[in-house]
Each structure stands twice: as C-alpha cells, then as structure tokens.
Design an enzyme around this catalytic site. Structure first.
Site, PDB file in Angstrom:
ATOM      1  N   ASP A  45     -31.118  -5.798 -15.934  1.00  0.00           N
ATOM      2  CA  ASP A  45     -32.419  -6.432 -15.753  1.00  0.00           C
ATOM      3  C   ASP A  45     -32.999  -5.976 -14.418  1.00  0.00           C
ATOM      4  O   ASP A  45     -32.459  -5.080 -13.754  1.00  0.00           O
ATOM      5  CB  ASP A  45     -32.302  -7.952 -15.835  1.00  0.00           C
ATOM      6  CG  ASP A  45     -31.543  -8.547 -14.658  1.00  0.00           C
ATOM      7  OD1 ASP A  45     -30.926  -7.792 -13.863  1.00  0.00           O
ATOM      8  OD2 ASP A  45     -31.569  -9.794 -14.512  1.00  0.00           O
ATOM      9  N   GLU A  76     -31.637 -16.916 -22.091  1.00  0.00           N
ATOM     10  CA  GLU A  76     -32.039 -15.544 -21.783  1.00  0.00           C
ATOM     11  C   GLU A  76     -33.515 -15.306 -22.112  1.00  0.00           C
ATOM     12  O   GLU A  76     -34.234 -14.671 -21.339  1.00  0.00           O
ATOM     13  CB  GLU A  76     -31.159 -14.548 -22.540  1.00  0.00           C
ATOM     14  CG  GLU A  76     -29.746 -14.434 -22.014  1.00  0.00           C
ATOM     15  CD  GLU A  76     -29.685 -13.936 -20.577  1.00  0.00           C
ATOM     16  OE1 GLU A  76     -30.610 -13.222 -20.142  1.00  0.00           O
ATOM     17  OE2 GLU A  76     -28.714 -14.276 -19.883  1.00  0.00           O
ATOM     18  N   TYR A  90     -31.784  -5.371 -23.312  1.00  0.00           N
ATOM     19  CA  TYR A  90     -31.251  -6.248 -22.270  1.00  0.00           C
ATOM     20  C   TYR A  90     -30.723  -7.560 -22.860  1.00  0.00           C
ATOM     21  O   TYR A  90     -29.596  -7.982 -22.581  1.00  0.00           O
ATOM     22  CB  TYR A  90     -32.322  -6.561 -21.208  1.00  0.00           C
ATOM     23  CG  TYR A  90     -31.997  -7.822 -20.455  1.00  0.00           C
ATOM     24  CD1 TYR A  90     -31.007  -7.817 -19.475  1.00  0.00           C
ATOM     25  CD2 TYR A  90     -32.608  -9.035 -20.776  1.00  0.00           C
ATOM     26  CE1 TYR A  90     -30.649  -8.987 -18.825  1.00  0.00           C
ATOM     27  CE2 TYR A  90     -32.258 -10.206 -20.117  1.00  0.00           C
ATOM     28  CZ  TYR A  90     -31.282 -10.171 -19.150  1.00  0.00           C
ATOM     29  OH  TYR A  90     -30.916 -11.328 -18.517  1.00  0.00           O
TER      30      TYR A  90
END
Length: 353
Positions: free
Chosen positions: A134, A33, A116
């Site tokens: 996102d 991520e 996020y």
C-alpha cells in the site's frame, strides 16, 4: 539484524491495538481493508465498528438494502466502495455458500477487490505468502532503498511489487506485512517523520542522503476539474423536495435537492441564471441565497451554492425524479455529506428558532 527483523521487532513494541488484528476471519478483515482504503484509521474505525454491528455476518450484509449500506457509509466518501462491498457480499452468499474466501486467487475475482486488498485479506486471514503493498509500503521501500522510480507509474509498481515479494518474511508473512504497513503509517510518515528515533536510520538511503522529503516520487495528477452546482431548496412545513441521483455522475443513488449546474459561480444578479430558475420553477418564484460550500473529490472540486425558493411551481409529470419527503424521513436516506450538513445547519436551526 535484518531489515525484516528490525520492522517486526519495532511492530511488536509500537503497534496500535486495532480490532481487526484480533481475528483471522476473512469477512471482518475485508470490512476493515475496504473501509480503510484512502481513509485514515482514526476516521475509518467508527465506520468499521458500525458496519460490523449492523452486519455481523456476510449474509447480513448481503440481505441489506443498498440504501441502508450507503446511509451507513455516509461521510466516508468514495461511495462506489460501499456499493461494491454490497455486491461482493451478495456474490459470496450466492457463489461461496456465505463463506468468505481467504485465498488470493479467489478474492481477486470479487468486485472492488484489487491486488492490494486480495493480498491483505489472504495474508491476514490464511497466512498466504503474498506481499501487501500500500502507500505506506511504497514509502518505506522507496526511502530505505533509495528508489526514485515513480510509485504510480507502471514501471514503479512493477519494481516495488517485485522488491516487496523478495523481502517477504516467509516464516510469518502476515506479521511482516502488518509490521511494514504500520511502520509506514506511524514511524515513516509522509511528512516530518522523526528519523532520529528510527531503528533503520543507520542504513536508510533517504536519511543518509537527505532525501526523506523527496522520496517517494509520484507523478503529478492532472489538474482537478471545477464544477459549480446550485441547489434550489424547496420546503413546505416539515417536508423538503429531494431527488435520487442516478448513475453516471458523482454521488450515485444518494439523495440531494433539485439543482442547476453552471459553468461558473453565478449570483442572483446573473440574468441567464435567473431565467433558468424561472424556467424550472415558474415566473413568480422567489429565491434567496443561503450559503456556499466547497467540496473536494479526488478528481473534482465542487463549488456549491444553496438557494431557498418560495412561490415555486413545477410539474411532477415532467420532473418525475422529484419527491416531497419529510425531514425525519430524509434523515434515513443516504445523502452526500454536504447535503446532510446543510440540513443540519439550516433546517434544524430554523426549527429551533
């Protein structure tokens, strides 16, 4: 069929086979991520593989030097992400006994992990019911529901997060989050999406009102700042003069050459520029222009010029940040990509001739 079911069905047929989708290990998902923030999958995947190979556990990551982390990160940009990851790994080892947390409220406390990323890691590793929002999700929701509130405004973020959480598929939040993100990445693309084959086109507001190229709306950022950096390259046999960049500016703790920054691009016919070079490297210094490059950062456009110096003198006691380093050793140090490219193009070309 519901919006959620359409996305999930599409995802099960069209999803890409990516390594972090085969695990619920929070550390591995965190690696993917953070590396993929503001980075395309095609560019980020080799870095993910490289980091996981070098640091198979969070303890391995924590025990690494910052220089090694930045060297592995070299070329990916946004170097603060690499430094924040290193700090987070050390915090996890120290405060969580080396077990990477997998719940949102613990993840959000860690350095470099925002809303996020915390939602993504907790959703994909523990199945926590958190909507992941996102750029891909903003785009899908804006187009499908016809929302023209700017996605980078406080009101827009509030509106989209509320809608995303309302739509979250409670039976399998992780699957739904992956589905809507993947749908935005490869079907509802920013430019020229193939709407004719989209399973949502009959009910998509943007498609049916010719607004696909208009949505989502984004407030334009302020104009980028232009900077002009002149690198003064000194070498002696197999050594080159380098310095470590300090905090407070771009490329913190990366290595580059001595430089002079000017208000515009100066050439060797500019008297002030010549005086500055002589002031730093002696009255008898010779210099030759070699190349120029332009490097784009988020908020800055860096205009670079490279000059080779000869007959130089300098005082190490006054310029303590400068050091002679062998070319082989430079290869081991983290550098801005423009410096790495210059070394490859110039020094090794000279060596081959």
């Amino acid at each position: 069929m519901t919006f959620q079911n359409e996305l999930i069905n599409w995802y099960l047929i069209n999803k890409r086979d990516l390594p972090w989708r085969h695990t619920n290990d929070a550390y591995t998902i965190w690696l993917s991520e953070v590396i993929l923030q503001q980075t395309r999958v095609e560019q980020g995947l080799p870095y993910f593989n490289k980091f996981l190979a070098n640091f198979p556990t969070v303890s391995d990551f924590a025990s690494a030097t910052e220089a090694k982390v930045l060297k592995l990160w070299q070329g990916l940009g946004y170097y603060s992400r690499g430094r924040n990851m290193h700090a987070t790994a050390q915090i996890v080892v120290r405060d969580y006994h080396g077990i990477f947390p997998n719940l949102h409220d613990e993840l959000i406390k860690l350095k470099g992990i925002g809303e996020y990323t915390a939602a993504a890691i907790s959703s994909f590793s523990s199945g926590e019911a958190r909507a992941v929002v996102d750029g891909n999700v903003f785009r899908v929701l804006s187009r499908y529901y016809g929302i023209d509130t700017a996605i980078n405004s406080p009101a827009g973020k509030k509106e989209f997060y509320a809608l995303a959480n309302e739509l979250l598929y409670q039976d399998d939040p992780a699957l739904y989050n992956q589905a809507i993100m993947e749908f935005g990445a490869i079907q509802c693309k920013p430019k020229s999406p193939n709407c004719t084959i989209c399973p949502l086109n009959q009910t998509c507001y943007a498609f049916n009102h010719q607004l696909v190229n208009t949505l989502p709306v984004k407030i334009k950022k302020a104009a980028q700042k232009h900077r002009y950096i002149n690198y003064l390259v000194c070498f002696n046999d197999e050594k080159v003069l380098i310095r470590e960049r300090q905090a407070g500016d771009i490329w913190q703790h990366l290595y580059d050459f001595p430089s002079l920054e000017t208000i515009e691009a100066y050439g060797l016919d500019h008297p002030v520029f010549i005086e500055q070079i002589k002031g730093a490297f002696g009255e008898d210094v010779d210099f030759e222009f070699v190349s120029s490059k332009k490097h784009l950062l988020t908020h800055q456009i860096i205009h670079l010029q490279f000059f080779i110096l000869k007959n130089y003198i300098f005082n190490f006691s006054k310029q303590k940040e400068l050091n002679w380093v062998s070319l082989n050793k430079v290869d081991e140090l983290p550098q801005p990509k423009v410096i790495h490219d210059f070394i490859q193009e110039y020094f090794y070309k000279q060596k081959m001739e």
